[in-house]
Structure formats: structure tokens, C-alpha cells
Design an enzyme around this catalytic site. Structure first.
Site, short mmCIF file in Angstrom:
data_model
loop_
_atom_site.label_atom_id
_atom_site.label_comp_id
_atom_site.label_asym_id
_atom_site.label_seq_id
_atom_site.Cartn_x
_atom_site.Cartn_y
_atom_site.Cartn_z
CG HIS A 10 -41.26 25.11 1.16
ND1 HIS A 10 -41.75 25.76 0.06
CD2 HIS A 10 -40.67 26.07 1.92
CE1 HIS A 10 -41.45 27.06 0.14
NE2 HIS A 10 -40.79 27.25 1.26
CG HIS B 268 -36.87 32.97 -1.02
ND1 HIS B 268 -36.24 33.06 -2.24
CD2 HIS B 268 -36.99 31.65 -0.76
CE1 HIS B 268 -36.01 31.83 -2.71
NE2 HIS B 268 -36.44 30.96 -1.83
FE LIG Z 1 -39.80 29.00 1.95
FE LIG Z 2 -36.45 29.54 2.58
#
Ligand SMILES: [Fe+2]
Ligand SMILES: [Fe+2]
Ligand SMILES: [Fe+2]
Ligand SMILES: [Fe+2]
Ligand SMILES: [Fe+2]
Ligand SMILES: [Fe+2]
Ligand SMILES: [Fe+2]
Ligand SMILES: [Fe+2]
Lengths: 260, 260, 260, 260
Positions: free
Chosen positions: B177, B68
Site C-alpha cells: 500500500h 484478501h
Molecule cells: Fe491491499
Molecule cells: Fe494484500
């Protein structure tokens, strides 16, 4: 009711640690019912009748599968007759075997379901729709329902956990071969864990000889994978359900067996 | 030297728990140097200067990124001048920003590297080849080297861990995550953990509002994602390195901040 | 100079139509130099020395490959010594074989390059960066340069075409096994075609028995693929280059051989 | 009955060539019924009511869609009321819009179906199972059935063609934006073509500005795509069906409109 769920059993090392430790673990946690993911039990890919029976003899009551379910084609000879093997329920209608089944544990019924994820994995029927169909079928059978969600993406697994929260006893992830540190009971009583982990060679890449996997990543050339040697780990989780089928506790388990 | 590595910080909730708890955690573990993955710090996608400075003010020394990295295009305005942001090193030559940098901690040097995985993620240059180039460059600089390997596939991350064992101080995974329960020190002294986890909304799907993600999976239609509300979690890991840059310990950390 | 490029030759049927028709096609189009993609020449996957020589005997001067390059491991026994096999150039440094080579045709030099796409295909080094390196190497050798870009995604192939426009003589796509109807000469003189197509069984799915492939899609279960029977097609394209290595014409070719 | 099927119409250039040439093409081929894939009609992504009506006014009777169906969210305001927009039928039950519909052409009924592939594309319900359900529903309605199979992989499209051979009038592929050179009538009377191609900017990557797409491939950084300028192409195919709904002919069409 106390349930032990054992993460993907990989090859002979995975079976060996079951042989040496499963009964002890069952005693220690007062286990009533044991499920193991067996998609990698036969040399890392799939399962056959002999190995299914071997695992059963060590104390596994039900074997769930995953994307490797058909890797040993002998499974087709016995999966339709064997009540204790569950393959992903979201294969299309007409697929050999069954996606869920109901078992009796000390007069109590329990349903075991296997689902396969679709993110980063081959196309199958929708696992969420499949669960709706199964939940309608088992509605009046028992509140004790264990889902093995065999998937790659953490998002799909967490989403399934919340989606089924309060409707099943547990959503336990498998497939990534790495145990996650997020075991918990969700708001409405469903035990959840993104991945139970792997039962097999510890100093490895997901059970496979690490040097071979590294070679594959570095060269992008075909490499014949082999099961790793050395220390063996067992990854599992212990669930306790109350009379209403809600989870009271979920406890991750990791044990080891040192190489001689 | 004791290093704290904080898993992907997601949006305002992620920053809020840093604000309230980071200094306390640093004190508790006698932390000398703090790294946080910030690829989701700005509303879940990317980072900008204001938010980078906010996180820095809470006590983060270096911010690593991931897939990201470019989501907030303002990053292009300052990434070239900001020594404390590291983006994946296996972007092609000529990419803005830097893939590694060297820092001083009480007269001791430490290198922080960010890599992106390629399995189930967009094509980039090879992270293994990228590491070889970086290791050659930093050969005589310091033995203290922390790698944030931002990847999806557990196989690629474990392979990188073993590949770099003995050549860097730690290989810490990010991106999924979900914290994994496999923190350990590999045979030659490299601390390894498949994923450090996520710092942000706890009752969520990877930080995102769970009902929105479920809707997406069920309908296959576009859904505008939003950061979830409620309890907040912090996922991190604490490393201790010896004078030779070998890891002495790796301790996963999970804290919570209850919603008011 | 007139060049014939034959699309992916699949198994015995593909070789049979070469045997029966290649010389005739070469005569008809006054071909000086013939290239064929041979990644599926040996029973649909890979190539070996015997089959390479068989194809050569039918009149193929150079064989290019693709993602199936290593499927028959015997290729490793001879690829380093065989000047006339070209494998994707964007494999990492140290890979057996060569990604390009230079040939002489009636005193004229021609370079043949093979590249593999990365969209929807396994990770490799960047094909665009690989081309820059090769173009630098061959700068003073010859203006006649044919690129076989073996890729899945039409976007990646069209982008490569435009990227190399004016810098090579032709960018010819392979891998999808379906000839495209977009052969043209780009603005700066590079002949382009998204896919040259497939040379093998016509009533098939990409050369494979259609019922087996349909079974695979319907059941999601493993199916052992077999080369299809019946009518055979040859897909190719004819290029004419001028003295400056620019394309003057690109003509798609499709022929058939009816089953007895 | 003679049917014109126009490949993915991309943005204003795609609409412009329809405006200038569609009626002429319809006259030339004595077309009774016109279908166009409109998933990219609104600035390259999705469609809205105004643009749907614009295309209808140019002479399109039915608009089929694809993976970009929901990109303009205004489609949700009118898709349920608009009989002439067909979205992929293998979205899950409950999805807005319809996956097939029946139309009248000079007293003759014709069914138009839209399907989305799953290989290299997001998970959806099985397109083969979806077709079985639709075929059961339309069994007694009409033998004239046109399927727009919107998919990436040539294998999935060819497999669908053979799967439906003799059961529908035509299986026409869309989505790759490159017309294929394999239009034919299969053994049992179904017209087939792997991809009809793209109607929009010719000197482009799939309709998008080529320099932007090249930049994306080279840098792996986010690039804001724009519709390309310059010459415009129209890609289509003409089908002729007999009274039994079998295809008598399938003729690919390519026209151009030069930039001023
Ligand atoms: Fe992430
Ligand atoms: Fe990521
Ligand atoms: Fe597994
Ligand atoms: Fe698996
Ligand atoms: Fe091929
Ligand atoms: Fe290929
Ligand atoms: Fe399209
Ligand atoms: Fe599309």
C-alpha cells in the site's frame, strides 16, 4: 538546517558511491548534517571500526543501524566509546551502545534516534514506548529530532510517523532497501517517508547478487549470498528544518554510478 | 499498447477517486487497458459482485486480487463465472476462480496474472513454480503479459522481477500500500516496480483510520479497524508495451482528491 | 513388525546415548527396524557422512531429516547415493536426495517418508499435496508407511495425522525437541504422536546450553550456541504394525544416561 | 500445598468435563487450589462473565488467559473488578486486568502469574523483564508462585523454566493444546512442564473440528472453525509444594469423558 539522510549503505559498492558522490550531493543541497544507515556497510552485514571510519571520512556525521547491528562482532569493541553510532533504542536496558545521541551543528543541537520495528522482525521492546521515554529525556534539549525507524512493515512505519507527528522533525524508514514514493510533511510538521531506500548495487536484490537470491527462492536451500556487482545507486533524502525543528521540506534523492 | 495499473483500491474512498478521476487519467495517458488491484475494494477487505461491477463501470477492465481475495465470501458466488477477476495463481489446484486470463485489446491479446508472495504471508504453492506452469501454457498466446505480484517482502518481489525479466512485459508489486520509487525497465525489457501503492484515504495507515492502527500498536489489544476519512490518493503506473510485448516505458502516477 | 523411531539426535551427546543404549532398547522392545531423526546429529545442525555412518553403526537403519537438513553442506556429496537418508519430501522438484524410500525388513517392505511443516517455518511445497503424490506412487508397494512430519505447529501436525489416518501406518512428529504425551492410534489405524522428542543433553534448551539460550532471549543479541553438557536423554517411540500395516500399538520411550 | 493446573479449557466440551470430573480429581489428588487456563472457554475464543462464573462454580479458583484473552470483548466489562482472572503480565502498562495476583489457601498465600511468549506470536513486552518486575514486587509476599507461560515455541518455554528455576514454584506452559511428556522438577526446585495440554474435544485439531482444519490447510481458504464433538479429554497437572514454596512433585493428569 539541512540534513541528508542516506539509506542503508551496502558493502563496498555502497561505500564507493559515498566516496565518489557524497561531498557533491552535500554541496548541491547545502547540507549541514549527514546521517547514513550503516547496518549493511561491512560486506552487507553489520559494521566494524575501519568501515565506520571510512564512511565518516566520506562525510557522514552519524551512522544509524538496524537488525544487522551486531552482525560484525567487532562492533562491541567500540560502540560504547563511539558517540556517532546509534543502534536501535528499543533493545533492552543494558544493551551496548546508545539508542540516541545529541550532536551540534553550527551551534544548533540535533538528536538522532534509531528504532527497530517488531512486525515480521524479532521481538524487542516496544518502539512506541521507547520513543515516549526518549522524548521525555530530550524534552528540553532541542526540537531538532530525526528518527530512523528501521522496520519491515509499512503499517508499523506509517503508524509511527503519525504517532510522532509534531513531536519530532522527521520519521524516516529504513530496512526494506527500496525507496518509497511517499515523502511528505505530515499535518503537524514531521517529515515522513516509509523507506529511504538502499545505497549499493543497483542490479541486485536489495544489494545481493540477484541470481543467488533467485536460487534461494527457487530451491529453498541454503545459498551463500554475495554483494552484487555493476551499477551502483545512492538513495537518500534531504530534509530542511526550521528554527522550531519543524520540517519545511523533504526531498528524495537518487543518484547512480555506472560500472566501468 | 498502453496499460494503466491501479494500486490496491481501498473501500469507498478508493472507488470514489476512481469514479472522479479514472477516465481523465485514461485519456491523459492514452490508456488502452486498465487493471486495478481490488482486494480491498469492499470496505477494505475483499470484493463482492456489486463493487466489482461498480469498479468495472468506472473503466477498470480487469481486477486482480491478493491475500484478501476471500474476505467477502460472496466472491465465491461469481468468481468462477467472471472472466475479469484474477486471484493469485499459486493457490492450490482446485481453487475457485482463475490465476490468469487472456483479454483482447483492439485485436491484441494480453494475459494478466496474479501471484501471491509467501514471505511474511501464509503458505501457498510456490509462485516461481506457478509462473513456470503459466508461462508454458501461454507460450504461444501472446507476448503481452502483466504480472501483479502481491507480496510483502521487497526481496521476494525484486527476485521475481529479475526471474521473469525478458519473459513477461511487467512485474508490478502490490500489497504494501506504499508506492515505491523504483519503477524501471529491467535489462531484458520487463517493466518492474516493487509496489504500485494504494488508492484510498491518504491520511491513514494503509487506508485504515490512523488512530485505530496506532491504538493497536500501542495497546496490543484488538481494535476494530475502519476506513479513514479525508483526502484521497490514487496510486498507479502507466506501462507502454511494444509489438513484441517488451516494455518501452513505466511511469508512476499519483493523483489526489481533496476532501470537501 | 516392530519399529523404533528415535527423536531428533542432537550432537555428540545424542550419539553417545545411542551408542550406549540403542541395542539394549532394540532388544528390549524386539525391534525389527529403527529410524532416527538426524537433522541435529552433527554438532546440533545437520549431518555429514561420518556421523551418518556412526549412527548407522549404532543400529539406525534409516535417518530422517528436517529444516536443518542442509546445514552441513557435505551432505550434498553423498545424499544422492545414500539410500538410507530421507529429507523432507516437500522440497521442490529437483532437490538433491529423496523424500521417501522403501526398505526391506525380514522380507517385508516398509516406506519411510519425511515431510516438513510450513507453519512458523520457511515456505516449501505443500506437505499435504506432497503426501498425495507419494501415496499414489507407493500404492501397490506396501501398506507399511512411516511418516516423520517435522513441524513446529501442533495444529499442522495434528491435522496431518487425521488427514493420513488409515492411509499410513504412523505419523510421528519431530522438530520441537519436546516429547508430547499424546501418543495414540487414530480411528482408522494410524499411530500418531505430535512430537517424539529429542535425544541429547537433558538439562538444556532443546539440546543447547541453557545459559546461552537464556542470554539470547534476554539480550536479543547474537549468541553463539553450544551443545549442552551433563545428563543425556533419549526420546523415542515404539510402533507395532500388523500385516495390513495398521498400528497395533504406539509406546513412547524415554531413557537417560547420567553424566559421569 | 497441592495445586491442580488445568490446561486450556476449550468451549462447552471443556466446561462439561470440568463439570463432571473436576471435583472428583480434586478429591483424588487432595487439591487445595485449582487454576485453569480459560482463554478458549467461550466457544474456543476468549471468556465472558457467565462462563467465568460457570467454571468457578465447578471448582476453579483462578483463571489464567493467553493470546485469546480479549476475543470476547465482554471481558473488558469485568476483568478490572474480578480478582480471579489473570491475563498475560507482559501486556504494556495501562492494560485492563492484572498480570498476577495473590490468593489465600488455608492461611497460605500463593501468587499466580500469567505470561505470554513472543516467539511465533504477536509482539508484547519482554516476558523475562516482566518477571523481574513481578519478582521484585512479590519478594516478601510468599514463596508460592505459579507461572502460566502461554507460548508457542518450546525453546522460549524451556528457557523461561530454567530462567526462573529456584525463584518460583512452577513454570507451566500452555497454548499448544498438546500435553508434553517432560514434567519434572528442575535443579533448584521449580516444577516445569512445557505444556499442560488441552481440556476439550479429543478427536479434533486442538479442540477444533478436524475436517475444518484440514480443509483450511489443504485449500488455504478461509474456513469458519467450530468446536469438535465426541469424546472429551481433560489435561492437567498436579503440583505439590513444600513450606518453602519449592516443588516436591509434578504429576501430569489425563482423563477422558466418552461421548454418549
Ligand atoms: Fe491491499
Ligand atoms: Fe494484500
Ligand atoms: Fe539494511
Ligand atoms: Fe535491516
Ligand atoms: Fe531438530
Ligand atoms: Fe527441526
Ligand atoms: Fe489455547
Ligand atoms: Fe493460546
Amino acid at each position: 538546517m539541512r540534513i541528508l539522510f542516506v539509506g542503508d549503505v551496502v558493502g563496498k559498492p555502497g561505500r564507493e558511491i559515498l566516496r565518489q558522490q557524497l561531498n557533491e550531493i552535500q554541496d548541491q543541497y547545502h547540507i549541514d548534517f549527514t546521517i547514513a544507515n550503516g547496518e549493511n556497510a561491512a560486506n552487507g552485514t553489520g559494521i566494524n571500526k575501519r568501515i565506520f571510519e571510512e564512511i565518516s571520512n566520506y562525510g557522514v556525521d552519524v551512522v544509524t543501524m538496524g537488525n544487522h547491528v551486531w552482525d560484525k562482532k567487532e562492533i562491541l569493541d567500540f560502540i560504547d566509546h563511539e558517540e556517532r553510532i546509534i543502534r536501535p533504542a528499543n533493545y533492552p536496558p543494558g544493551t551496548p551502545g546508545k539508542g540516541w545521541n545529541i550532536f551540534s551543528v553550527n551551534q544548533v543541537k540535533i538528536v538522532v534516534i534509531n528504532l527497530a520495528g517488531r512486525v515480521f522482525l524479532p521481538a524487542l521492546d516496544c518502539p512506541f514506548q521507547a520513543m515516549e521515554r526518549i522524548l521525555a529525556e530530550i524534552k528540553d534539549l532541542t526540537p531538532n529530532v530525526i528518527v530512523d525507524f528501521h522496520g519491515e512493515a509499512t503499517s508499523e512505519k506509517q503508524a509511527m510517523g503519525w504517532y510522532l507527528d509534531g513531536r519530532v522533525s522527521a520519521v524516516l524508514g529504513t530496512h526494506t532497501h527500496i525507496q518509497t514514493a511517499d515523502a511528505r510533511i505530515l499535518h503537524r510538521g514531521t517529515a515522513y517517508m516509509t523507506d529511504v531506500g538502499m545505497t549499493g548495487p543497483r542490479d541486485s536484490v536489495l544489494g545481493t547478487d540477484k541470481d543467488l537470491v533467485i536460487k534461494k527462492f527457487i530451491t529453498s536451500m541454503p545459498v551463500k549470498f554475495e554483494i552484487a556487482h555493476g551499477d551502483i545507486q545512492l538513495n537518500a533524502t534531504v530534509l530542511e528544518l526550521n528554527k522550531q525543528g519543524k520540517a519545511i521540506s523533504i526531498i528524495p534523492v537518487q543518484t547512480m554510478l555506472e560500472a566501468l
